[in-house]
Scaffold this motif. Sequence first.
Motif, PDB file in Angstrom:
ATOM      1  N   CYS A  80       1.162  -0.838   0.266  1.00  0.00           N
ATOM      2  CA  CYS A  80      -0.002   0.452   0.036  1.00  0.00           C
ATOM      3  C   CYS A  80       0.803   1.501  -0.514  1.00  0.00           C
TER       4      CYS A  80
ATOM      5  N   GLY B 313     -15.567  -2.954  13.070  1.00  0.00           N
ATOM      6  CA  GLY B 313     -14.851  -2.993  11.439  1.00  0.00           C
ATOM      7  C   GLY B 313     -14.365  -4.794  11.320  1.00  0.00           C
ATOM      8  N   ILE B 314     -14.839  -5.229   9.971  1.00  0.00           N
ATOM      9  CA  ILE B 314     -14.786  -6.845   9.234  1.00  0.00           C
ATOM     10  C   ILE B 314     -13.341  -7.022   9.452  1.00  0.00           C
TER      11      ILE B 314
ATOM     12  N   PHE C  11     -18.681   2.257  -0.448  1.00  0.00           N
ATOM     13  CA  PHE C  11     -17.400   3.446  -1.184  1.00  0.00           C
ATOM     14  C   PHE C  11     -16.249   2.717  -0.579  1.00  0.00           C
ATOM     15  N   CYS C  16      -6.442   2.249  -0.415  1.00  0.00           N
ATOM     16  CA  CYS C  16      -6.573   0.347  -0.297  1.00  0.00           C
ATOM     17  C   CYS C  16      -7.426  -0.620  -0.747  1.00  0.00           C
ATOM     18  N   PRO C  69      -6.784   0.000   9.917  1.00  0.00           N
ATOM     19  CA  PRO C  69      -6.920   1.678  11.340  1.00  0.00           C
ATOM     20  C   PRO C  69      -4.592   1.169  11.215  1.00  0.00           C
ATOM     21  N   ARG C  82     -13.550   5.604  11.348  1.00  0.00           N
ATOM     22  CA  ARG C  82     -13.585   3.943  12.545  1.00  0.00           C
ATOM     23  C   ARG C  82     -14.492   4.977  13.427  1.00  0.00           C
ATOM     24  N   HIS C 103     -22.406  -2.223   6.798  1.00  0.00           N
ATOM     25  CA  HIS C 103     -21.263  -3.427   6.598  1.00  0.00           C
ATOM     26  C   HIS C 103     -20.060  -2.375   6.759  1.00  0.00           C
ATOM     27  N   PHE C 104     -18.756  -2.520   7.921  1.00  0.00           N
ATOM     28  CA  PHE C 104     -17.219  -1.702   7.647  1.00  0.00           C
ATOM     29  C   PHE C 104     -16.608  -2.706   7.506  1.00  0.00           C
ATOM     30  N   SER C 105     -15.023  -2.826   7.206  1.00  0.00           N
ATOM     31  CA  SER C 105     -14.493  -3.332   6.864  1.00  0.00           C
ATOM     32  C   SER C 105     -12.937  -2.647   6.083  1.00  0.00           C
ATOM     33  N   TRP C 106     -11.936  -3.486   7.084  1.00  0.00           N
ATOM     34  CA  TRP C 106     -10.830  -2.431   6.071  1.00  0.00           C
ATOM     35  C   TRP C 106      -9.798  -4.079   5.372  1.00  0.00           C
ATOM     36  N   SER C 108      -6.924  -3.747   2.945  1.00  0.00           N
ATOM     37  CA  SER C 108      -5.512  -3.595   2.272  1.00  0.00           C
ATOM     38  C   SER C 108      -5.363  -3.678   0.695  1.00  0.00           C
ATOM     39  N   ARG C 114      -9.059 -10.911   0.150  1.00  0.00           N
ATOM     40  CA  ARG C 114     -10.065 -10.858   1.052  1.00  0.00           C
ATOM     41  C   ARG C 114     -10.652  -9.812   0.783  1.00  0.00           C
ATOM     42  N   GLU C 117     -13.718 -12.166  -0.174  1.00  0.00           N
ATOM     43  CA  GLU C 117     -14.616 -12.864   0.164  1.00  0.00           C
ATOM     44  C   GLU C 117     -15.320 -12.178   1.374  1.00  0.00           C
ATOM     45  N   ILE C 118     -15.398 -10.992   1.035  1.00  0.00           N
ATOM     46  CA  ILE C 118     -15.795  -9.755   2.165  1.00  0.00           C
ATOM     47  C   ILE C 118     -17.189 -10.012   1.244  1.00  0.00           C
ATOM     48  N   GLU C 121     -19.103 -12.502   1.580  1.00  0.00           N
ATOM     49  CA  GLU C 121     -20.599 -12.042   2.860  1.00  0.00           C
ATOM     50  C   GLU C 121     -21.500 -11.231   2.828  1.00  0.00           C
ATOM     51  N   VAL C 122     -20.449 -10.525   2.462  1.00  0.00           N
ATOM     52  CA  VAL C 122     -21.687  -8.914   2.952  1.00  0.00           C
ATOM     53  C   VAL C 122     -22.943  -9.366   1.861  1.00  0.00           C
TER      54      VAL C 122
END
Lengths: 1031, 314, 144
Positions: A80, B313-314, C11, C16, C69, C82, C103-106, C108, C114, C117-118, C121-122
């Motif tokens: 990143c 967060g996930i 969004f 990332c 984060p 966050r 949903h929120f996710s982080w 990279s 990932r 996958e998310i 899942e979402v």
Amino acid sequence: MFVRVRLGLKINNDLKNMKISKDKKIGSVMVIGGGVAGMQASLDLADSGYFVYLVERSSSIGGMMSQLDKTFPTNDCAMCIISPKLVEVGRHINIELLTLSEVNEISGNEGNFEVSVTQHPRYVDTDKCIACGLCAEKCPKKVFNEYDGGLSKRKAIYVKYPQAVPLKYTIDPKNCIYFKKGKCRICEKFCPNGAINFDDQKKELTLKVGAVILALGSKVFDPSVHDTYGYKKSPNIVTSLEFERILSASGPYGGHLVRPSDKKEPEKIAWLQCIGSRDEHIGAKGYCSAVCCTYAIKEAMLAKEHSKGELDTAIFYIDIRTHGKDFERYLNRAKDESGIRFIKSKVTGLPPVNGTGRHLIRYVDEAGKRVEEEFDMVVLSVGLGITRECADLAQKLGIELDRYNFAATSSFEPVRSSRPGIYVCGAFQAPKDIPSSVIDASAAAGVVGSKLAESRWTLTSTKHIPEEIDIRGEPPRIGVFVCRCGTNIAGTVDVPSLVESAQNLPCVVYAEENMFSCSQDTQDKITRVIKEQRLNRVVVAACTPKTHEPLFQETLINAGINKYLFEMANIRNLCSWVHKDNPEQATEKAKDLIRMAVAKVALFEPLTEPVMQIDQKALVIGGGVAGMVTAMNLTEQNYITYLLEKTDTLGGQARHLHETWQGEDIQQYLSGLIKAVQSNKNIEIFLNSEIEQVNGFVGNFKTTIQHNGESKVLEHGVTIIASGASALKPNHYLYGEDPRVVTSLEFQQRLIDNDPSLGELNTAVFVQCVGSRIPERPYCSKVCCTQSIKSALKLKEIKPKMNVFVLYRDMRSYGLREDLYRKARSSGINFIRYDFGKEFTVAAKQGNLQVAFNDCVLRRQMEIRPDLLILASAIVPEKKNPLAQFYKVPQNDDGFFVEAHVKLRPVDFATDGVFVCGLAHAPKTIDESITQAQAAAARAVTLLSAISISVSGTVAYVNPNFCSSCGVCVSVCPYSAPNFNDKSGKAEIQPTLCKGCGLCVASCRSGAIHLKGFDNDQIFAQIFAMNEAVF
Amino acid sequence: MLRYITKIREISERLLKEGKVDMVIGFRKGTMPMMNEPCFINKPEGVDSLVWDSNCGINLANYLTDRKEKIAVIAKGCDSRNIVTHIIENKVKRDQLFIVGVPCKGMIDRHKIASMFEEEIIEVAEEGNIVIVKSAAFEKRLEKSEVLQENCAVCIHRNPVIYDELVAEPVKEQTETDRYKDVRRIEEMQVEEKNNFFDNLLSPCIRCYACRNACPLCYCPTCFVDESRPQWLGKSIDPIDIKTFHLLRAFHCAGRCTDCGACQRACPMGINVRIFTKKLEKDCFELYGWESGLSLEERPPLDTYKPDDPDLGI
Amino acid sequence: MPDWEPKIVAFLCNWCSYGAADLAGINRLQYPTNIKVIRIPCTGRMSPKFILAAFGKGADGVWVSGCHPGDCHYMEGNYYARRKFTLFKNLIEHLGIEPGRLHFSWISSAEGTRFAEIANEVTKTVKDLGPSRHLIKKINAKVA
């Protein structure tokens, strides 16, 4: 899109081809090595007016950093943070990237070199390759993927990694079936763009440059050469670099932590430190590789995070060397929060445990007990070293190397090689981590800049920009160009139906499909269509804006349209590629994405890129070595510099230092430097001066100083903070009470003074970590271990029979300093590890000084009665330094200034136009301070030399009528871009400081702040347009 | 009460006489029972109209917004906390203010009292902890604790957190209160129940914005409901628009709301609009250890962060 | 409603999560078509208004994703985001939006897998909840 663009002086492009006169220095530079150091050096030089040839041996730049999963001590994702830099290098108008290239010879002298370069064939036409990947998909030849440490396979035609720059495929002729057997050419058959060229030939180039920077990098130690641990025999013994790939989401196991033998999740992993480092055995290296302790901590932490179960991690070490900025905190976190076990023990063998894939480790624990433990995986923390090829190249170029093949440099000119005009940076100079390499790289750029200043901007080019058509007030006329991307998009999505649906969207006056939107002929066609159809907004539905937006924006510029009137719909990466099995729904989704892009682009307005003039002067705060070196470099680069010093003397802490670890005389150097600064007409020195007030920002600071009882206003474009730090005066161990107890610096002074009483000592004791690595000051002061070793050796030199003891916690003679430590041990100096957790006392009894402590090895209380006790006291910065407020830059909890980014921007502040170097940034040695000072100058010159800078048009602005002056924007902005207007009290945003992140916009309750390019109405339009979708 | 009033008048008169302030903002008797009004006194002789009793629920911080003169302001616990927020958010400067702190014993809930009687109430008086309600026909004595405003019943900052002079010794803070009982009751509901609860709660809303206008935090020149580029939120009394309005208004008060109750007090339909902000207040406290308006040093929780903040967060 | 497919708006921060979505494409990782991406510079840009507007205009699910984060390209944007997300999500779920709509996710830029996958899942979570009924303007509610 968010990349800062710098405008140079308008230079006639023909100059580049002009015959260069004999005595005039050449305004171009060659950087050899495309790792992070080479990239940084190239960017700094290209941004400050030099044309750069960046030569990289492999097919793409990025070096070792691109292989890392995360980086210490923040656990930032390596990809990143490096990928924006990759793109910046790849797109820089004044950097010519020569990949698959090798330097053969350099002739000539500084200022006027001729370099011969061989460029190996890629067999892929980079102008035609669109990196669709079809060739690799079809290629029948699989080979081990060296990028993944051989843990996965790649094809014979490949890119190193998906984010590679240049993103162009390469045929590896050693493995290509056609090259080996004369048949195949499948890639050629499938390439939709005719990019494969089996007849590609190697090219011999001769390039003229004024200077050369060697950023050759290093390679990790190969433990299979003398395979004492059975690395080659067991798949579950991996190197740390291979482990990085295992951890990486883009690695061989998709980021799932499994052991290679059976792909099962390990429950116990061990790290063995110093593999190939601190080891004089054949094949290994005597020095410390400086990075492995901290990366092992990182890998152990991340492994624990990756693991679903309770992963047990143990690091077997000799000394834990977390000497870098914030590394000690990282270590504490690893111990206290992550629960990583640290075991001080050198492991000698890894016998396999039959049939289990596990390995047995035998060691002696802290209590002296023999322990046997089995581990599912063992990671060898391999060190860094110079490859044979690099050493050969250096020798060919006439560069002197040290006994380990690192470039030999002096402490006072840390980036200068033995051959004038050739500079070195990064791990080729010594084993070092990313920030040190980046600092080196900027420093090398700074020194090159000081040598070639007269030829700045002579060989660079600036873009010719056609006049822009003013479309303001016109109703939107949108053109939509839908890319088939060969079959990449059209294979899944019904492209003609997309064109048809686009034609019916509001404001769309033109829509068409293209085979490859990014190909040169389509670009030309789009330019023509824009003109013919009088388009004033353009949507390209193709691949990702992250790689292709700048390209299409250029097309708009060429058609005379403001480049911000453009939006991409990513119907490839976000649609056709990920919905292959669902062509109908994918087509509907692509229509939605185009509708959303059209809705957004309709609301775009032409944006101007704010331009700002830069005052051509610099202010350096701090008259120590770092400040003086910065000032010297700046003036050598032809910029007037103010040098501000709080005290009445120049020299700072260096005035108390005797010799560098390499044995160079610091006082001699310092007096030379002070003389040079004092006699420099372009440096104006202000002693006994303090800052009263600071106004303005990057480009135009106005700093009011108090000098000799008078206020004086200095105007300058950039500020360099080199305000230093001081030595802790301990308040225990009888310091200040008994004259036999002194600090390291006081002891150094005695050496400087040739104090004869030193020769009368019988016993001397050095105590390490006095005031460092304690809860109150949880950082390592970095310099003290080496300094004590050096001083101890000095005492032994003065009187060989003297008993000299060094009481330490971990000896941190990192990097090449390890040799000194080895020498000290062999010259009879006693190094004793004391137990930090137990009592340590200094007392004076019956006239004797008594030092009592607990010895870790003997595990019992010891006592020494020295005639001199030397306390290696901590380096302490000024907490709540007023400079932080004045220049809006942060300090960490310890009081050191916080740079913009620990890895990639180690001398910049987040606040533009302000830079940091020396002890104000972190504890460091004199050579490191000098390097950082030169780096700070280089970074400052990227602004100063630009004369004016323009920034992206996608910035935030405040509508004062809506502003409630609540200050949330001022509070949250990491770049200090918003400020209150003195008169109106309303917030306003300095566009040249704004980075366009939109944080203030979303935080502003009253809706007063707008973000150009991502404004509320534009995002709402996308949301609303999505809703019109038919499901 | 009388001691409070005497002291308030004494301080106000002194400040105005000495020219220390240009104006005193306090309360005077309203024309309707239980409805004391804010008043602006700029002459020493005017101080006699200043009063204090359990009907001073309006948050006077609301009247300080963007004022430039030197002001003495009568402030109970919640007002003082809003003054702190006002100072942090540049709505007024500390050195402009002379804060006359009033240790507060809670305000009475006029809606509650009114709903207890069918007839028109003509006078409400106080005797210690007793509230005496009079109509043309009767006189009734109520325990003040029974008729306190809900926010006052659970208040733990009755004493001003910032002041230049106190009118009396600080009162004992309530410690045994269960501040978030009503929030928890909703949290425990199922999804449908929650929807029904809020649909019912908001069904009387006429979107008069009295809640917003009474709130010292709602000082934006243009409220988000009036945003026009684009007009993403409908202006009608469509239930979803109404819910969205209350939701976002509350969110704008996140970490800033002191639970002064001004919004609920102002609502002509008697809607418990505090229930929105209360949830945020609870979350800010539980997640970030934050209570608003207690410190001049720290900005509200959405203007700052900690690297180890709780993470959804996930 | 056997044929019903949820509408989900995502969004993604430019640096990332959008990069991860790109990478999922490069690696041809498959996920359902329901998710429509809106690129934003940073999760710090995310205003709760966008979430409310998306739900109000008929989205069945909203997904916001940014840098992990500590990894923010703008240094701190996602830390602020966050806090906003946490309070906002708690609030709208308090009001009766089902957990699982927002949903929120982080993610990279190296985490293409990932991302996919998310995304799966979402989509599954939202689909299991059925069409959105709350906070959606009536016109759409009738359609659903």
